[in-house]
Design an enzyme around this catalytic site. Structure first.
Site, PDB file in Angstrom:
ATOM      1  N   ARG A 157       0.820  -1.233   0.000  1.00 46.94           N
ATOM      2  CA  ARG A 157       0.000   0.000   0.000  1.00 46.94           C
ATOM      3  C   ARG A 157       0.843   1.267   0.000  1.00 46.94           C
ATOM      4  O   ARG A 157       0.443   2.291   0.574  1.00 46.94           O
ATOM      5  CB  ARG A 157      -0.961   0.027   1.205  1.00 46.94           C
ATOM      6  N   SER A 209     -10.439   0.446   4.319  1.00 46.50           N
ATOM      7  CA  SER A 209      -9.726   0.309   5.600  1.00 46.50           C
ATOM      8  C   SER A 209      -9.090   1.630   6.032  1.00 46.50           C
ATOM      9  O   SER A 209      -8.411   2.273   5.245  1.00 46.50           O
ATOM     10  CB  SER A 209      -8.626  -0.736   5.473  1.00 46.50           C
ATOM     11  N   GLU A 286      -4.083   4.480   6.661  1.00 47.49           N
ATOM     12  CA  GLU A 286      -3.967   4.160   5.233  1.00 47.49           C
ATOM     13  C   GLU A 286      -4.665   5.223   4.378  1.00 47.49           C
ATOM     14  O   GLU A 286      -4.197   5.584   3.310  1.00 47.49           O
ATOM     15  CB  GLU A 286      -4.591   2.784   4.959  1.00 47.49           C
TER      16      GLU A 286
HETATM   17  C1  LIG Z   1     -15.695  -0.377  -0.107  1.00 50.70           C
HETATM   18  C2  LIG Z   1     -14.218  -0.152  -0.346  1.00 50.70           C
HETATM   19  C3  LIG Z   1     -13.375  -1.247  -0.469  1.00 50.70           C
HETATM   20  C4  LIG Z   1     -12.007  -1.061  -0.702  1.00 50.70           C
HETATM   21  N1  LIG Z   1     -11.208  -2.169  -0.842  1.00 50.70           N
HETATM   22  C5  LIG Z   1      -9.896  -1.995  -1.106  1.00 50.70           C
HETATM   23  C6  LIG Z   1      -9.053  -3.135  -1.307  1.00 50.70           C
HETATM   24  O1  LIG Z   1      -9.485  -4.285  -1.263  1.00 50.70           O
HETATM   25  N2  LIG Z   1      -7.736  -2.910  -1.555  1.00 50.70           N
HETATM   26  C7  LIG Z   1      -7.212  -1.650  -1.644  1.00 50.70           C
HETATM   27  O2  LIG Z   1      -6.002  -1.523  -1.888  1.00 50.70           O
HETATM   28  N3  LIG Z   1      -8.005  -0.562  -1.450  1.00 50.70           N
HETATM   29  C8  LIG Z   1      -9.314  -0.698  -1.190  1.00 50.70           C
HETATM   30  N4  LIG Z   1     -10.109   0.400  -1.005  1.00 50.70           N
HETATM   31  C9  LIG Z   1      -9.508   1.746  -1.007  1.00 50.70           C
HETATM   32  C10 LIG Z   1      -9.534   2.450  -2.382  1.00 50.70           C
HETATM   33  O3  LIG Z   1     -10.438   1.833  -3.239  1.00 50.70           O
HETATM   34  C11 LIG Z   1      -8.153   2.461  -3.027  1.00 50.70           C
HETATM   35  O4  LIG Z   1      -7.246   3.094  -2.180  1.00 50.70           O
HETATM   36  C12 LIG Z   1      -8.171   3.157  -4.406  1.00 50.70           C
HETATM   37  O5  LIG Z   1      -7.046   2.721  -5.124  1.00 50.70           O
HETATM   38  C13 LIG Z   1      -8.167   4.675  -4.345  1.00 50.70           C
HETATM   39  O6  LIG Z   1      -8.296   5.183  -5.675  1.00 50.70           O
HETATM   40  P1  LIG Z   1      -9.088   6.530  -5.966  1.00 50.70           P
HETATM   41  O7  LIG Z   1      -9.029   6.794  -7.430  1.00 50.70           O
HETATM   42  O8  LIG Z   1     -10.441   6.489  -5.382  1.00 50.70           O
HETATM   43  O9  LIG Z   1      -8.164   7.579  -5.200  1.00 50.70           O
HETATM   44  P2  LIG Z   1      -8.642   8.866  -4.381  1.00 50.70           P
HETATM   45  O10 LIG Z   1      -9.342   8.437  -3.144  1.00 50.70           O
HETATM   46  O11 LIG Z   1      -9.348   9.821  -5.267  1.00 50.70           O
HETATM   47  O12 LIG Z   1      -7.218   9.485  -3.993  1.00 50.70           O
HETATM   48  C14 LIG Z   1      -6.361   8.806  -3.095  1.00 50.70           C
HETATM   49  C15 LIG Z   1      -4.977   9.441  -3.182  1.00 50.70           C
HETATM   50  O13 LIG Z   1      -4.431   9.168  -4.471  1.00 50.70           O
HETATM   51  C16 LIG Z   1      -4.126  10.389  -5.154  1.00 50.70           C
HETATM   52  N5  LIG Z   1      -4.457  10.180  -6.574  1.00 50.70           N
HETATM   53  C17 LIG Z   1      -5.626   9.759  -7.133  1.00 50.70           C
HETATM   54  N6  LIG Z   1      -5.499   9.651  -8.468  1.00 50.70           N
HETATM   55  C18 LIG Z   1      -4.216  10.014  -8.773  1.00 50.70           C
HETATM   56  C19 LIG Z   1      -3.446  10.109  -9.983  1.00 50.70           C
HETATM   57  N7  LIG Z   1      -3.971   9.844 -11.199  1.00 50.70           N
HETATM   58  N8  LIG Z   1      -2.160  10.515  -9.893  1.00 50.70           N
HETATM   59  C20 LIG Z   1      -1.591  10.821  -8.700  1.00 50.70           C
HETATM   60  N9  LIG Z   1      -2.269  10.771  -7.521  1.00 50.70           N
HETATM   61  C21 LIG Z   1      -3.560  10.356  -7.557  1.00 50.70           C
HETATM   62  C22 LIG Z   1      -4.965  11.471  -4.496  1.00 50.70           C
HETATM   63  O14 LIG Z   1      -4.326  12.726  -4.596  1.00 50.70           O
HETATM   64  C23 LIG Z   1      -5.018  10.969  -3.054  1.00 50.70           C
HETATM   65  O15 LIG Z   1      -3.869  11.370  -2.341  1.00 50.70           O
HETATM   66  C24 LIG Z   1     -11.477   0.247  -0.791  1.00 50.70           C
HETATM   67  C25 LIG Z   1     -12.336   1.358  -0.684  1.00 50.70           C
HETATM   68  C26 LIG Z   1     -13.693   1.164  -0.468  1.00 50.70           C
HETATM   69  C27 LIG Z   1     -14.610   2.358  -0.386  1.00 50.70           C
END
Ligand SMILES: Cc1cc2nc3c(=O)[nH]c(=O)nc-3n(C[C@H](O)[C@H](O)[C@H](O)COP(=O)(O)OP(=O)(O)OC[C@H]3O[C@@H](n4cnc5c(N)ncnc54)[C@H](O)[C@@H]3O)c2cc1C
Length: 305
Positions: A157, A209, A286
């Site tokens: 992560r 998480s 996280e």
């Molecule tokens: C129900 C649920 C289940 C989940 N299960 C998992 C799981 O099994 N495993 C897991 O690893 N995670 C899980 N997550 C967490 C989440 O889905 C991940 O962390 C996901 O990868 C975040 O992506 P996002 O586009 O939503 O990022 P955001 O929440 O929009 O951003 C997160 C961070 O990434 C940065 N960011 C986003 N896009 C970019 C980009 N293109 N370039 C640079 N920085 C960027 C943002 O600035 C921020 O700091 C879960 C979340 C939920 C709600």
């Protein structure tokens, strides 16, 4: 009200930002960031908002949302070039339908490919960094360049991108040809398992998480679930205002109808404290916190605007 961030996060929380810019393609993102950088305007990039707790007061910056409703990708043999804005699960589905394996275990993880690379998202012991070949990045000075996966400092992560502020414009993944039907079945059973164990953020707003699993203290050890420590410390009994701990998983906070970001922030603090009191160590967060929170003096957020 204009420019509210709540609808752009899976927590459905967050006040306004100065301005909101929506970008779909790498070119759109490059153009938008170039203008912001040229004018020295502070910005925050978000993807699917599935790993973000945004303050009730919002963010005193321009928010750039890099998100595409349709998958933006090109496939040549086993190499996939995909925009960072593509929804991760769309990539998974498309890969399976082309008979390509390597991301099937990411089935059902919310958010974008860019967000997944930044946090090295994954499940079942596999993460996106395992199949990344290279990524096209843009830094805070506006330079655009390609880096190989081994330059990104991937760990559980983690990636160096969490500290540098570089954005992921696009990613090149190396997948492997595999049996389509077997992958469809694997995906279906993963989605069943997730439905059983995880809340559906559309009906029970959450961000996955809150804390990282705990690293082993020796090379022989295994990573231990933060949820186990939280459960043993009684976290499931905690509640602050409209925010409570998910009944099936002590490492997930659910926002009830009248829950606020401050409620979530305080509940996360109490959860960490419960583990500290019971086990004598500090859980590491996280999820990313954006903007000012009630307890900000005691526990800094990731960025203040
Ligand atoms: C129900 C649920 C289940 C989940 N299960 C998992 C799981 O099994 N495993 C897991 O690893 N995670 C899980 N997550 C967490 C989440 O889905 C991940 O962390 C996901 O990868 C975040 O992506 P996002 O586009 O939503 O990022 P955001 O929440 O929009 O951003 C997160 C961070 O990434 C940065 N960011 C986003 N896009 C970019 C980009 N293109 N370039 C640079 N920085 C960027 C943002 O600035 C921020 O700091 C879960 C979340 C939920 C709600």
């Amino acid at each position: 009200m204009k420019n509210q961030l709540a609808p752009l996060t899976t927590f459905q929380l967050g006040g306004p930002c100065r301005a909101l810019i929506e970008c779909r393609t790498p070119d759109e993102l490059k153009a938008a960031l170039s203008v912001l950088i040229a004018h020295d305007t502070p910005y925050v990039l978000i993807g699917g908002g599935s790993n973000l707790l945004v303050s009730d007061q919002g963010v005193d910056a321009v928010v750039v949302r890099y998100f595409a409703e349709e998958p933006l990708m090109e496939v040549e043999d086993e190499v996939v070039e995909v925009a960072g804005s593509t929804i991760l699960d769309h990539l998974v589905r498309a890969a399976i339908e082309r008979g390509l394996s390597g991301v099937t275990t990411c089935s059902g993880i919310p958010g974008t490919v860019g967000g997944a690379i930044v946090g090295n998202a994954g499940a079942f012991g596999k993460q996106i960094g395992d199949v990344l070949e290279s990524a096209e990045l843009m830094n805070e000075r506006g330079d655009v360049y390609r880096v190989m996966a081994d330059e990104l400092g991937f760990a559980y992560r983690r990636s160096r991108l969490q500290e540098t502020g570089e954005v992921v414009l696009s990613a090149r993944l190396r997948l492997a040809s595999s049996d389509r039907e077997a992958m469809r079945e694997e995906r279906a059973s993963i989605l069943d398992l997730r439905r059983e164990k995880h809340p559906d953020w559309r009906t029970e707003p959450c961000i996955g998480s809150i804390f990282r699993n705990v690293e082993p203290t020796s090379k022989a050890g295994r990573r231990q679930a933060a949820g186990w420590f939280l459960q043993e410390a009684g976290a499931k009994l905690l509640r602050v205002g409209g925010a409570f701990v998910y009944r099936k998983h002590a490492n997930i906070i659910i926002k009830g109808e009248d829950g606020t970001a401050d409620d979530v922030f305080e509940l996360a603090r109490l959860m960490g404290q419960a583990v500290r009191d019971r086990f004598g160590f500090e859980l590491e967060r996280e999820v990313r916190f954006l903007g000012p929170f009630r307890q900000a003096a005691n526990a800094p957020t990731d960025r203040f605007f």
